[in-house]
Design an enzyme around this catalytic site. Structure first.
Site, mmCIF file in Angstrom:
data_model
loop_
_atom_site.group_PDB
_atom_site.id
_atom_site.type_symbol
_atom_site.label_atom_id
_atom_site.label_comp_id
_atom_site.label_asym_id
_atom_site.label_seq_id
_atom_site.Cartn_x
_atom_site.Cartn_y
_atom_site.Cartn_z
ATOM 1 N N ARG A 243 15.219 -62.915 -16.548
ATOM 2 C CA ARG A 243 14.707 -62.169 -17.709
ATOM 3 C C ARG A 243 14.981 -62.941 -19.000
ATOM 4 O O ARG A 243 14.189 -62.921 -19.936
ATOM 5 C CB ARG A 243 15.391 -60.792 -17.759
ATOM 6 C CG ARG A 243 14.903 -59.895 -18.879
ATOM 7 C CD ARG A 243 15.774 -58.682 -19.029
ATOM 8 N NE ARG A 243 17.141 -59.033 -19.399
ATOM 9 C CZ ARG A 243 18.146 -58.166 -19.457
ATOM 10 N NH1 ARG A 243 17.942 -56.890 -19.155
ATOM 11 N NH2 ARG A 243 19.358 -58.550 -19.802
ATOM 12 N N ARG B 283 17.136 -54.677 -13.432
ATOM 13 C CA ARG B 283 18.053 -55.025 -14.515
ATOM 14 C C ARG B 283 19.535 -54.922 -14.200
ATOM 15 O O ARG B 283 20.348 -55.436 -14.941
ATOM 16 C CB ARG B 283 17.761 -54.102 -15.703
ATOM 17 C CG ARG B 283 16.292 -53.797 -15.877
ATOM 18 C CD ARG B 283 16.060 -52.698 -16.868
ATOM 19 N NE ARG B 283 16.159 -51.373 -16.268
ATOM 20 C CZ ARG B 283 15.797 -50.263 -16.872
ATOM 21 N NH1 ARG B 283 15.330 -50.303 -18.104
ATOM 22 N NH2 ARG B 283 15.923 -49.098 -16.283
ATOM 23 N N TYR C 107 0.539 -43.335 -21.472
ATOM 24 C CA TYR C 107 0.789 -44.559 -22.251
ATOM 25 C C TYR C 107 -0.450 -44.982 -23.029
ATOM 26 O O TYR C 107 -0.355 -45.397 -24.190
ATOM 27 C CB TYR C 107 1.235 -45.695 -21.333
ATOM 28 C CG TYR C 107 2.651 -45.527 -20.833
ATOM 29 C CD1 TYR C 107 3.736 -45.724 -21.689
ATOM 30 C CD2 TYR C 107 2.906 -45.175 -19.513
ATOM 31 C CE1 TYR C 107 5.037 -45.564 -21.240
ATOM 32 C CE2 TYR C 107 4.201 -45.020 -19.054
ATOM 33 C CZ TYR C 107 5.269 -45.214 -19.923
ATOM 34 O OH TYR C 107 6.552 -45.052 -19.470
ATOM 35 N N ASP D 245 4.578 -53.917 -12.511
ATOM 36 C CA ASP D 245 4.699 -52.811 -13.456
ATOM 37 C C ASP D 245 3.448 -51.951 -13.363
ATOM 38 O O ASP D 245 2.356 -52.472 -13.096
ATOM 39 C CB ASP D 245 4.864 -53.326 -14.885
ATOM 40 C CG ASP D 245 5.347 -52.219 -15.814
ATOM 41 O OD1 ASP D 245 4.483 -51.579 -16.458
ATOM 42 O OD2 ASP D 245 6.562 -51.975 -15.885
ATOM 43 N N ARG E 190 13.296 -49.195 -8.572
ATOM 44 C CA ARG E 190 13.737 -50.242 -9.515
ATOM 45 C C ARG E 190 14.857 -51.108 -8.942
ATOM 46 O O ARG E 190 15.655 -51.668 -9.687
ATOM 47 C CB ARG E 190 14.192 -49.635 -10.857
ATOM 48 C CG ARG E 190 13.055 -49.113 -11.699
ATOM 49 C CD ARG E 190 13.346 -49.357 -13.186
ATOM 50 N NE ARG E 190 12.271 -48.788 -14.000
ATOM 51 C CZ ARG E 190 12.438 -47.811 -14.884
ATOM 52 N NH1 ARG E 190 13.633 -47.315 -15.113
ATOM 53 N NH2 ARG E 190 11.413 -47.360 -15.581
#
Length: 342
Positions: A38, A29, A151, A74, A25
């Site tokens: 974003r 973020r 998921y 992703d 990652r």
């Protein structure tokens, strides 16, 4: 020719002056530059726009300086391509409005044409390779079939994935049919990524640790291993299973070039379980990046000494957290670059 091929040499098991370093990652973020994008574009727009994906991939290379780039994307673009609707809900994360709960649902799932459904990822790879200009290798990735199933069946993130497990245990035929479709799609997808120019691939089994060792063999590892078998002749494959220390011995017998380790497994145990002859990657606790910088540097040096500088890729034990100061992420990378073997 790559200007920095340290990462690939470590995956080859070659002796190196210091281990390579990157962070899961790392395109994300914790970077203000990422947050600026974003705020302008929603999540899947960023994934589907090659210019944006490419820019995000390169941000950490310029800002914190790791030895490899990992393509911004992703794991859930794969189920999207397979006719499974996936949204990213603010405050919730992944949200699948029509989760898979029956054999009939599984029948609706397709093995797609990769160029047709995921061509934007391949375009992002080509664009990123151009912009990287051979500075560092580029890693492509996919989620493990089990993690994608979690998921697809649960419909969102979960602490236990009880519905996903229940589906596998109560309807094993449907579960295996779904897992195989995901596996076939993932193999095709990763092969196209290699053709587009990635230098290595990583399979993320984020939820593998939810399964018992016996169930892991049946519902996760045998599908990951199909991916490894199919991709190993074409590129270096890293397998990272969070919470899957119990499977390290079995994994080490595969054709994987490296195995990721999370922070719950010590370097000594990881080396012992894998027989000491496969490259390992990890296992710094991402929360530890909140420690004072001198402490981070000391711990990184200790971690490299524990694993040994060869057959080792320095990384976190999972993705970097959004609240990590950039200076701390940079200190982590710099500590590796400053490493001197005793």
């Amino acid at each position: 020719m790559l200007q920095n091929d340290l990462f690939l040499r470590a995956l080859n098991g070659e002796s190196v002056e210091r281990p390579p370093v990157w962070m899961m990652r790392q395109a994300g973020r914790y970077l203000p530059e990422f947050r600026a994008l974003r705020d302008k574009y929603d999540f899947f727009t960023r994934c589907r726009t090659p210019e944006l994906a490419s820019e995000i991939t390169i941000q950490p290379i310029d800002i914190v300086g790791p030895d490899a780039a990992i393509l911004f994307s992703d794991i859930l673009v794969v189920p999207q391509a397979m006719n499974i609707e996936v949204e990213m809900k603010p405050g919730v994360g992944p949200w699948l409005p029509n989760p898979i709960r029956s054999a009939k649902d599984v029948e609706q799932v397709i093995v797609p044409d990769i160029h047709e459904e995921l061509g934007y990822v391949l375009d992002a790879i080509k664009m990123t390779k151009e912009r990287l200009n051979n500075r560092v290798p580029l890693i492509g990735f996919a989620g493990s079939p089990w993690t994608i199933l979690c998921y697809a069946v649960q419909g969102q993130g979960s602490k236990s994935f009880d519905m996903a497990k229940g589906f596998c245990f109560s309807q094993p035929e449907a579960a295996h049919a779904l897992l195989q479709k995901i596996t076939d799609t993932t193999i095709a997808y990763l092969k196209e990524k290699v053709k587009a120019g990635v230098n290595a691939v990583q399979v993320f089994d984020s939820w593998g640790g939810m399964l018992s060792p016996t169930d892991y063999q049946e519902f996760s590892w045998k599908y990951i291993n199909q991916i490894v078998e199919a991709l190993a002749p074409l590129t270096k494959v890293i397998v990272f299973g969070k919470g899957c220390w119990f499977a390290l011995n079995e994994m080490s017998k595969s054709k994987a070039a490296a195995l990721g380790v999370d922070w719950t497994c010590s370097a000594q145990n990881a080396r012992y379980l894998t027989g000491g002859n496969i490259t390992l990657q990890g296992n710094f606790d991402p929360s530890r990046l909140l420690s004072p910088i001198p402490e981070i540097k000391k711990m990184v040096t200790q971690m490299i000494n524990d694993f040994g500088k060869d057959k080792y890729v320095v990384n976190l034990g999972h993705g970097i957290l959004p609240n990590i100061p950039v200076a701390h992420a940079k200190a982590f990378i710099d500590a590796v670059k400053e490493y001197k073997a005793k």
